[in-house]
Scaffold this motif. Structure first.
Motif, PDB file in Angstrom:
ATOM      1  N   VAL A  73       3.062  12.521   7.511  1.00 20.09           N
ATOM      2  CA  VAL A  73       3.225  12.832   8.931  1.00 20.09           C
ATOM      3  C   VAL A  73       1.836  12.971   9.557  1.00 20.09           C
ATOM      4  O   VAL A  73       0.969  13.657   9.007  1.00 20.09           O
ATOM      5  N   PHE A  74       1.651  12.316  10.689  1.00 18.02           N
ATOM      6  CA  PHE A  74       0.377  12.362  11.406  1.00 18.02           C
ATOM      7  C   PHE A  74       0.603  12.950  12.796  1.00 18.02           C
ATOM      8  O   PHE A  74       1.573  12.626  13.463  1.00 18.02           O
ATOM      9  N   VAL A  75      -0.315  13.803  13.223  1.00 14.22           N
ATOM     10  CA  VAL A  75      -0.345  14.304  14.593  1.00 14.22           C
ATOM     11  C   VAL A  75      -1.770  14.112  15.084  1.00 14.22           C
ATOM     12  O   VAL A  75      -2.724  14.541  14.423  1.00 14.22           O
ATOM     13  N   ASP A  76      -1.916  13.436  16.203  1.00 11.78           N
ATOM     14  CA  ASP A  76      -3.231  13.149  16.787  1.00 11.78           C
ATOM     15  C   ASP A  76      -4.158  12.455  15.795  1.00 11.78           C
ATOM     16  O   ASP A  76      -5.355  12.739  15.729  1.00 11.78           O
ATOM     17  N   GLY A  77      -3.607  11.545  14.990  1.00  7.76           N
ATOM     18  CA  GLY A  77      -4.404  10.773  14.048  1.00  7.76           C
ATOM     19  C   GLY A  77      -4.769  11.492  12.765  1.00  7.76           C
ATOM     20  O   GLY A  77      -5.362  10.905  11.872  1.00  7.76           O
ATOM     21  N   GLN A  78      -4.409  12.761  12.636  1.00  8.20           N
ATOM     22  CA  GLN A  78      -4.722  13.545  11.446  1.00  8.20           C
ATOM     23  C   GLN A  78      -3.481  13.700  10.585  1.00  8.20           C
ATOM     24  O   GLN A  78      -2.412  14.040  11.095  1.00  8.20           O
ATOM     25  N   GLN A  79      -3.634  13.491   9.271  1.00  5.91           N
ATOM     26  CA  GLN A  79      -2.506  13.712   8.365  1.00  5.91           C
ATOM     27  C   GLN A  79      -2.252  15.208   8.281  1.00  5.91           C
ATOM     28  O   GLN A  79      -3.138  15.987   7.972  1.00  5.91           O
ATOM     29  N   ILE A  80      -1.016  15.606   8.591  1.00  8.91           N
ATOM     30  CA  ILE A  80      -0.705  17.039   8.576  1.00  8.91           C
ATOM     31  C   ILE A  80       0.335  17.404   7.532  1.00  8.91           C
ATOM     32  O   ILE A  80       0.565  18.571   7.280  1.00  8.91           O
ATOM     33  N   GLY A  81       0.971  16.410   6.937  1.00  5.61           N
ATOM     34  CA  GLY A  81       1.993  16.721   5.941  1.00  5.61           C
ATOM     35  C   GLY A  81       2.309  15.516   5.094  1.00  5.61           C
ATOM     36  O   GLY A  81       2.212  14.381   5.538  1.00  5.61           O
TER      37      GLY A  81
END
Length: 173
Positions: A73-81
Motif C-alpha cells: 500500500v502506498f500513500v503519497d508515493g511512500q510504501q506504508i504497508g
C-alpha cells in the motif's frame, strides 16, 4: 425558459473545461475557478486500478500494488504497508485529507489500518468512517457472535448475537 438556458450554459462551460483539460491547457473561467491537469501516477501492470484514490483536495494519492505474494500500500508515493494479497480494500482519506485508513486481512483475521498503524484484530471489520473534521474514525468489528463499535481504536460498544452486515449507516458520525 431561464432554467433551460442555465442548463445549456452550464453544459457548454463543462465541455469547454473538459476540452481544455484534454489539451493540457489551463483555463480560467469567470470567477475563481481554475482547471489544471497534473499527472499523479503512471499506471503500471502491478498496480490494482480499483485501489487508486485521490484525496479530497486532489493532492494526496493512495493505491495498492502487487509485489510478489504481497499487496503493498502506498500513500503519497511512500510504501506504508505490506499485506497478504487477500483482504485489502481501498484507502479512505479523512475529509480534511490529513489522515487515511483502510482494512486488511492479517493472519486469518482483519484489522483497520489508521495512519499506518493496524488496530486490534477481529474476525471481520467494516470499512472505516471519518468524522467531518477528520479527528475521529469509527468502524465495526466482529468476533464470534459479538459485534463491536470501535472509535479511535477503542471499543466503545459491544453487542451479542447481532449481525451488522452492511451497517455503515449505523457507524456514521
Amino acid at each position: 425558459m431561464r432554467h433551460f438556458q442555465a442548463i445549456i450554459c452550464a453544459t457548454i462551460l463543462i465541455l469547454a473545461i473538459a476540452l481544455a483539460s484534454l489539451a493540457g491547457e489551463e483555463m480560467t473561467p469567470k470567477g475563481n475557478i481554475a482547471v489544471t491537469e497534473e499527472r499523479l501516477l503512471e499506471l503500471r501492470p502491478e498496480i490494482y486500478p480499483d485501489t487508486i484514490v485521490v484525496g479530497p483536495a486532489g493532492k494526496r494519492l493512495a493505491f495498492a500494488a502487487q509485489q510478489g505474494d504481497d499487496t503493498v500500500v502506498f500513500v503519497d508515493g511512500q510504501q506504508i504497508g505490506k499485506h497478504s494479497l487477500m483482504g485489502y480494500y481501498r484507502t479512505l482519506f479523512s475529509p480534511d485529507g490529513n489522515r487515511y485508513a483502510y482494512t486488511v486481512g492479517v493472519a486469518g483475521a482483519e484489522c483497520v489500518v489508521i495512519d499506518g498503524r493496524c488496530g486490534e484484530k477481529y474476525d471481520r471489520v467494516s470499512q472505516p468512517v471519518f468524522s467531518a473534521d477528520g479527528r475521529h474514525v469509527v468502524y465495526g468489528g466482529w468476533r464470534g457472535p459479538s459485534a463491536f463499535v470501535i472509535e479511535d481504536r477503542k471499543q466503545v460498544a459491544e453487542y451479542d448475537d447481532l449481525n451488522l452486515v452492511g451497517a455503515g449507516y449505523i457507524l456514521s458520525l
